[in-house]
Scaffold this motif. Structure first.
Motif, mmCIF file in Angstrom:
data_model
loop_
_atom_site.group_PDB
_atom_site.id
_atom_site.type_symbol
_atom_site.label_atom_id
_atom_site.label_comp_id
_atom_site.label_asym_id
_atom_site.label_seq_id
_atom_site.Cartn_x
_atom_site.Cartn_y
_atom_site.Cartn_z
ATOM 1 N N THR A 50 8.816 18.071 -43.626
ATOM 2 C CA THR A 50 7.438 18.063 -43.127
ATOM 3 C C THR A 50 6.443 17.924 -44.277
ATOM 4 N N LEU A 51 6.693 18.626 -45.381
ATOM 5 C CA LEU A 51 5.811 18.508 -46.538
ATOM 6 C C LEU A 51 5.802 17.083 -47.080
ATOM 7 N N MET A 52 6.961 16.443 -47.130
ATOM 8 C CA MET A 52 7.031 15.075 -47.624
ATOM 9 C C MET A 52 6.266 14.122 -46.718
ATOM 10 N N ALA A 53 6.355 14.331 -45.414
ATOM 11 C CA ALA A 53 5.612 13.474 -44.483
ATOM 12 C C ALA A 53 4.106 13.629 -44.675
ATOM 13 N N ILE A 54 3.649 14.859 -44.869
ATOM 14 C CA ILE A 54 2.215 15.099 -45.077
ATOM 15 C C ILE A 54 1.764 14.505 -46.404
ATOM 16 N N ASN A 55 2.560 14.649 -47.465
ATOM 17 C CA ASN A 55 2.223 14.054 -48.760
ATOM 18 C C ASN A 55 2.158 12.536 -48.664
ATOM 19 N N PHE A 56 3.064 11.954 -47.909
ATOM 20 C CA PHE A 56 3.074 10.500 -47.738
ATOM 21 C C PHE A 56 1.807 10.021 -47.031
ATOM 22 N N ILE A 57 1.407 10.733 -46.001
ATOM 23 C CA ILE A 57 0.179 10.373 -45.273
ATOM 24 C C ILE A 57 -1.041 10.551 -46.173
ATOM 25 N N ALA A 58 -1.065 11.616 -46.969
ATOM 26 C CA ALA A 58 -2.185 11.841 -47.889
ATOM 27 C C ALA A 58 -2.274 10.723 -48.916
ATOM 28 N N ALA A 59 -1.119 10.256 -49.433
ATOM 29 C CA ALA A 59 -1.119 9.163 -50.412
ATOM 30 C C ALA A 59 -1.658 7.871 -49.793
ATOM 31 N N ILE A 60 -1.247 7.581 -48.570
ATOM 32 C CA ILE A 60 -1.754 6.384 -47.890
ATOM 33 C C ILE A 60 -3.260 6.493 -47.683
ATOM 34 N N THR A 61 -3.738 7.688 -47.334
ATOM 35 C CA THR A 61 -5.176 7.893 -47.128
ATOM 36 C C THR A 61 -5.963 7.617 -48.402
ATOM 37 N N VAL A 62 -5.457 8.093 -49.537
ATOM 38 C CA VAL A 62 -6.135 7.865 -50.814
ATOM 39 C C VAL A 62 -6.196 6.377 -51.136
ATOM 40 N N LEU A 63 -5.081 5.678 -50.982
ATOM 41 C CA LEU A 63 -5.040 4.246 -51.305
ATOM 42 C C LEU A 63 -5.962 3.442 -50.382
ATOM 43 N N LEU A 64 -5.952 3.758 -49.093
ATOM 44 C CA LEU A 64 -6.795 3.014 -48.150
ATOM 45 C C LEU A 64 -8.275 3.317 -48.363
ATOM 46 N N SER A 65 -8.605 4.553 -48.708
ATOM 47 C CA SER A 65 -10.022 4.881 -48.944
ATOM 48 C C SER A 65 -10.546 4.173 -50.186
ATOM 49 N N ASN A 66 -9.708 4.040 -51.222
ATOM 50 C CA ASN A 66 -10.122 3.289 -52.410
ATOM 51 C C ASN A 66 -10.305 1.813 -52.096
ATOM 52 N N LEU A 67 -9.411 1.253 -51.282
ATOM 53 C CA LEU A 67 -9.544 -0.150 -50.879
ATOM 54 C C LEU A 67 -10.800 -0.351 -50.039
ATOM 55 N N LEU A 68 -11.074 0.588 -49.133
ATOM 56 C CA LEU A 68 -12.281 0.493 -48.304
ATOM 57 C C LEU A 68 -13.531 0.550 -49.169
ATOM 58 N N ALA A 69 -13.528 1.401 -50.195
ATOM 59 C CA ALA A 69 -14.688 1.480 -51.089
ATOM 60 C C ALA A 69 -14.907 0.156 -51.814
ATOM 61 N N ASP A 70 -13.841 -0.485 -52.263
ATOM 62 C CA ASP A 70 -13.973 -1.778 -52.940
ATOM 63 C C ASP A 70 -14.547 -2.839 -52.006
ATOM 64 N N ILE A 71 -14.124 -2.821 -50.756
ATOM 65 C CA ILE A 71 -14.645 -3.794 -49.784
ATOM 66 C C ILE A 71 -16.126 -3.540 -49.521
ATOM 67 N N LEU A 72 -16.497 -2.266 -49.405
ATOM 68 C CA LEU A 72 -17.900 -1.933 -49.138
ATOM 69 C C LEU A 72 -18.804 -2.281 -50.313
ATOM 70 N N TYR A 73 -18.248 -2.325 -51.542
ATOM 71 C CA TYR A 73 -19.053 -2.753 -52.687
ATOM 72 C C TYR A 73 -19.620 -4.147 -52.454
#
Length: 316
Positions: free
Chosen positions: A283-306
Motif C-alpha cells: 500500500t505504501l508503494m502504491a501511494i508513493n507511486f501516485i505521489a511521484a506521478i502527481t509531482v511529474l504531471l504538476s511540473n509538466l502542467l506548470a511548463d504548459i501554463l508558462y
C-alpha cells in the motif's frame, strides 16, 4: 508543443523507475516487520517464518522489487499485508476524497490569496499591506495539526456548529450538504498555509513588475489603473505564480497526511498513516507511486501554463 509534451512524458519514465527503486528500498529498510504487526501473539517463530515465506518477505530485496515491478506493469499493485484486500481497490476508494479535499483547499486558497497579494503590492507600505503581510506570516507559521485541533475545539466542541471529523454523518443520508459541512474545516486548514505563502509570492512578483517602464507608458497613455494592474502587470507576474502553483499541488499530498488524520478524512493521507503503522509495504508503494506521478504531471502542467501566460515562451 505536442512534441515537447511527448518528450517530457518519455523522460518521466526513467524518473518514475528511479523513484520506485528508491522508495521500495527505503520502505523495506524501515524498522519493524509487517508479519509481527498482525500475527497472533501466541504464534511460534515457525508460524512467523511460514507467514513471511507466504508473503515473499524471505526473498532478497531485489527479488521482491522485481516481482512488485512485474505486477505493476500489469496494472496490479498487489494485496495489502494487513487487510488482504487488493491495494488498487483500496487506493481507488481513497483518491476521490483526497482530490475533493485538495481541490477545495487549492480553490479556497487562490480565490483569496491572489487578489489579496495584488492589493498588497499596489498599496505597498500602507496599513492594508502590513495587515495582509502579518496574516500571511501567521498562515505560514501555524502548523496544520495545531490549527486543526484548535478549530475542532471551537467549532465542534464549544459551538457545535460543524462536525469534528469524517466525510459524512454516521446514519445520515450522505448528501452533498452533509459532505460540505464535513469538508469546511479540513479544507480551511490546508488552504491557510497555501494562501499565506501565495500572498507573499504574488506581492513580490507584482512589486517587481509594477516598477517597469512599460507600465509607466501605459499610465501616461491614459489607461485606467485597474487595466494597468490587472491586464498588463498581473499577466506578466504570472510566471513565478504558476511555478508556486505547480509546487503546491504535490505538497498538498504531504499536508493532507496530517490534516486527514486529524479530521479522520477517508483519503490517501489517512491510508498512508495506517499503512505506516501496520508496515503495509504494498500500500505504501502504491501511494508513493501516485505521489511521484502527481509531482511529474504538476511540473509538466506548470511548463504548459508558462506558454499560455506568456506567448513569447516557445518549446521547440
Amino acid at each position: 508543443m505536442f512534441p515537447y509534451i511527448v518528450r517530457r512524458l518519455l523522460i518521466a519514465i526513467p524518473v518514475l523507475f528511479g523513484v520506485t527503486v528508491f522508495s521500495f528500498f527505503i520502505v523495506n529498510l524501515a524498522p519493524g516487520n509487517p508479519v509481527e504487526m498482525f500475527i497472533s501473539p501466541d504464534a511460534t517463530q515457525a508460524d512467523i517464518e511460514l507467514k513471511k515465506e507466504a508473503l515473499g518477505l524471505n526473498d532478497p530485496i531485489y527479488v521482491q522489487y522485481w516481482r512488485w515491478l512485474q505486477n505493476l506493469l500489469q496494472g496490479d499493485f498487489g494485496y495489502s499485508f494487513s487487510t488482504y484486500a487488493p491495494v488498487g481497490e483500496m487506493v481507488a476508494s481513497r483518491i476521490l476524497p483526497t482530490l475533493l479535499l485538495m481541490g477545495s483547499a487549492l480553490l479556497l486558497a487562490y480565490i483569496f490569496a491572489i487578489p489579496i497579494g495584488v492589493i498588497s503590492a499596489t498599496r505597498q507600505y500602507s496599513w492594508i499591506d502590513y495587515l495582509t503581510t502579518g496574516f500571511s506570516f501567521m498562515g505560514i507559521s501555524i502548523p496544520n495539526f495545531f490549527l486543526g485541533l484548535g478549530l475542532i475545539y471551537l467549532f465542534a466542541v464549544q459551538w457545535q456548529i460543524l462536525p469534528s471529523g469524517g466525510m459524512n454523518t454516521l446514519g445520515g443520508d450522505g448528501g452533498f450538504g452533509d459532505t460540505i459541512m464535513h469538508l469546511l474545516l479540513p479544507a480551511f486548514v490546508l488552504a491557510t498555509g497555501i494562501a499565506g505563502s501565495m500572498v507573499r509570492y504574488v506581492r513580490s512578483s507584482m512589486l517587481e513588475i509594477l516598477g517597469q517602464d512599460y507600465l509607466r507608458t501605459a499610465r501616461s497613455k491614459g489607461l485606467r489603473e485597474f487595466l494597468v494592474v490587472n491586464k498588463h502587470a498581473f499577466r506578466n507576474a504570472l510566471i513565478p505564480i504558476i511555478t508556486v502553483i505547480g509546487m503546491d499541488i504535490p505538497l498538498l499530498i504531504g499536508g493532507a497526511v496530517v490534516t486527514e488524520q486529524i479530521f479522520q478524512w477517508p483519503g490517501l493521507g489517512q491510508l498512508t498513516i495506517q499503512s505506516i503503522l501496520s508496515r503495509d509495504y504494498p500500500t505504501l508503494m502504491a501511494i508513493n507511486f501516485i505521489a511521484a506521478i502527481t509531482v511529474l504531471l504538476s511540473n509538466l502542467l506548470a511548463d504548459i501554463l508558462y506558454s499560455v501566460a506568456d506567448p513569447r515562451i516557445k518549446y521547440n
